[in-house]
Design an enzyme around this catalytic site. Structure first.
Site, mmCIF file in Angstrom:
data_model
loop_
_atom_site.group_PDB
_atom_site.id
_atom_site.type_symbol
_atom_site.label_atom_id
_atom_site.label_comp_id
_atom_site.label_asym_id
_atom_site.label_seq_id
_atom_site.Cartn_x
_atom_site.Cartn_y
_atom_site.Cartn_z
ATOM 1 C CE1 TYR A 295 -47.480 -50.899 49.220
ATOM 2 C CE2 TYR A 295 -46.283 -51.362 51.233
ATOM 3 C CZ TYR A 295 -46.683 -50.476 50.261
ATOM 4 O OH TYR A 295 -46.291 -49.171 50.336
ATOM 5 C CE1 TYR A 346 -44.373 -49.013 47.464
ATOM 6 C CE2 TYR A 346 -43.910 -46.670 47.323
ATOM 7 C CZ TYR A 346 -44.505 -47.742 47.964
ATOM 8 O OH TYR A 346 -45.240 -47.528 49.104
#
Lengths: 393, 147
Positions: A295, A346
């Protein structure tokens, strides 16, 4: 792993991702979040060769603006016998996938869908900019001093990390450049056609020192979904199954989401907690992982995650990124092979889950040869989750 | 006067005592009235002994910079006006596990952008001052080396 008792492992190899689907990813997409969610789920079901009426489980982000009932009525789902939500934004990507897998593994449903749809213009897309009234929750301890945006909150941890371990901007540049190189091979990546040099990185404008523009993720409209079913059914799927080998969530003691400055050891974040259970419930270890999607809302989360998930010792996450170590094809551990949140898209880290699956299928645009164990992690800095996909059940 | 600053709710049950202390010129820390353990941020239950009895102790108001950040725009207008500025995390002298967010200034009325960020050092000793913004007293910090 020491300290954790393993009872009957009901999850290991019992379920698999058999369908993935996504919409276009980019800025200014006109469709509503609900429409995007439905399109992504629909595409994932087609990819799996499974009819909507067969879906009986749903797992979603609690930050999702549209609810299960809305999705189910649009896509034409059948009787849903399991539905759950996972909180903490970027911490939830592997969480919803794992919840779906657990529900299938324990017989609460047979075909489960997890998804994330997000528009940067959507309500709640920039919670920090919602300023009405006085602050009564935990933000009252930081926001009055101008620590407002997620980037400010993570930059404080970054500065301390650099101080304690000698991390440098060169390490962060390694991260940004590696992911950009991967995005340059991925035609659907937002930064697919834009290269990034070290000079451009070093000369970029500050957003929150020590973090510059290129240390930040993109802002993206779009949706992605995965379909999970039993290992038994997965054997007949259209594509090679990505088996869910191990899964864990992580919320460490005394943790405060995003502003984790108040514990004995703020740099030992949720990754460490998730990793403990992830590896304990697994037949493999960090050395077996061929490719990782970590992440990356902000570049410093990469060294922290490399440390937290046990790829190196504490403080060595920065140097781990040197010498192309996280780059495809020759790096020791290629990371974020689709470009990740910083260079592909994203969508709260959910695109990382799909790329983790593609690596097992053998269909990544930066395919790691022999990728039989593929790690995906969700947000570091918030209560998080992680998942290990394997090629064999 | 409305400043556009993000300010705490002075009436909220969890944090009100802390902010009222700031208003009196005291940097308070919440303590468990049963076992005495300090905790920050404040909360209803002691994680060490689970007592809900609460006490507020006055601290020295002295500490060291634990970390800092220098935000640049895009920011909310009130903050963009003074950007780039510093924000710091201070660890308390008596107990470094007790930390407070704040800003480093040269005086109680100083702006949060007046110190050259390049001169800020992790570990620098600082002491608290209280700056009034609207009806709120915010703890800010000056270098201990300043008289």
């Amino acid at each position: 792993m020491a300290g954790l008792v393993i009872r009957d492992n009901l999850l290991l190899g019992k379920t698999a991702v058999v369908g993935i689907g996504q919409t276009a990813l980019g800025k200014g997409i006109e469709d509503s979040e609900l429409s995007l969610a439905c399109q992504a789920v629909s595409a994932a079901l087609d990819d799996a060769g499974i009819a909507p009426s067969e879906v009986d489980g749903l797992a979603s982000f609690n930050m999702e603006n549209d609810r299960e009932v809305d999705l189910a009525r649009n896509v034409g789902l059948g009787d849903i016998t399991f539905f759950s939500q996972v909180g903490y934004g970027g911490g939830a990507g592997c969480g919803v996938t794992g919840h779906a897998a657990m529900a299938v593994a324990t017989g609460q449903c047979e075909v489960a869908v997890a998804w994330r749809a997000r528009k940067r213009a959507g309500k709640g897309s920039r919670p920090w900019a919602q300023t009405a009234g006085r602050i009564s929750n935990n933000w009252q301890w930081t926001r009055p001093f101008g620590i407002i945006r997620p980037v400010d909150e993570i930059a404080i941890l970054t500065r301390r990390y650099m101080h304690d371990y000698g991390g440098t901007r060169d390490h962060l540049a390694n991260v940004a450049i590696a992911f950009r190189k991967h995005a340059n091979r991925n035609p659907v990546a937002t930064m697919g056609h834009k290269t990034l040099s070290r000079e451009e990185y070093m000369n970029a404008r500050w957003i929150s020192e020590p973090l510059c523009l290129f240390d930040n993720c993109l802002e993206t409209d779009g949706a992605l979904a995965v379909v999970i079913t039993t290992a038994e059914r997965a054997r007949d799927a259209k594509h090679p199954p990505a088996y869910i080998h191990s899964y864990a969530q992580g919320l460490p003691p005394q943790h405060q989401t995003m502003t984790n400055y108040f514990t004995d050891d703020p740099l030992r974040g949720p990754a460490w907690t998730a990793a403990k259970r992830l590896w304990a419930n697994s037949d493999v270890g960090p050395a077996d992982v061929k490719v990782a999607q970590l992440y990356d809302a902000f570049s410093p989360l990469i060294p922290l995650s490399l440390e937290g998930y046990g790829f190196c010792e504490r403080g060595e996450g920065g140097p781990f990124t040197d010498d192309g170590n996280i780059e495809w094809p020759n790096g020791r551990l290629p990371v974020n092979t689709s470009g990740g949140g910083m260079s592909e898209a994203y969508v709260h880290g959910f695109n990382l889950v799909l790329e983790g699956v593609r690596q097992i299928r053998g269909t990544s645009t930066s395919q790691v040869e022999g990728a039989d164990v593929s790690l995906v992690t969700s947000g570091e800095g918030v209560p998080t989750s992680a998942i290990l996909f394997t090629k064999e059940a | 006067m409305e400043t556009g600053w993000l300010l705490p709710d002075l009436e909220h049950e969890v944090g009100a005592e802390f902010w009222h202390g700031c208003g009196r010129g005291e940097l308070l820390v919440q303590a468990c009235a049963a076992c005495g353990k300090w905790r920050m941020p404040p909360r209803p239950m002691c994680p060490a002994c689970r007592s809900t009895e609460i006490r507020w102790d006055v601290t020295s108001g002295r500490g060291r910079i634990w970390s800092y950040v220098v935000p640049h725009p895009p920011l909310l207008p009130a903050y963009a006006d003074v950007a780039p500025y510093n924000a710091i995390i201070v660890e308390l002298e008596e107990d470094p596990m007790i930390r407070f967010a704040g800003n480093l200034v040269t005086s109680v009325d100083g702006a949060i952008n007046e110190i050259d960020p390049a001169t800020i050092q992790i570990g620098e000793p600082v002491r608290v001052v209280f700056t009034q913004i609207e009806e709120v007293s915010l703890p800010r910090w000056v270098r201990a080396s300043q008289s």
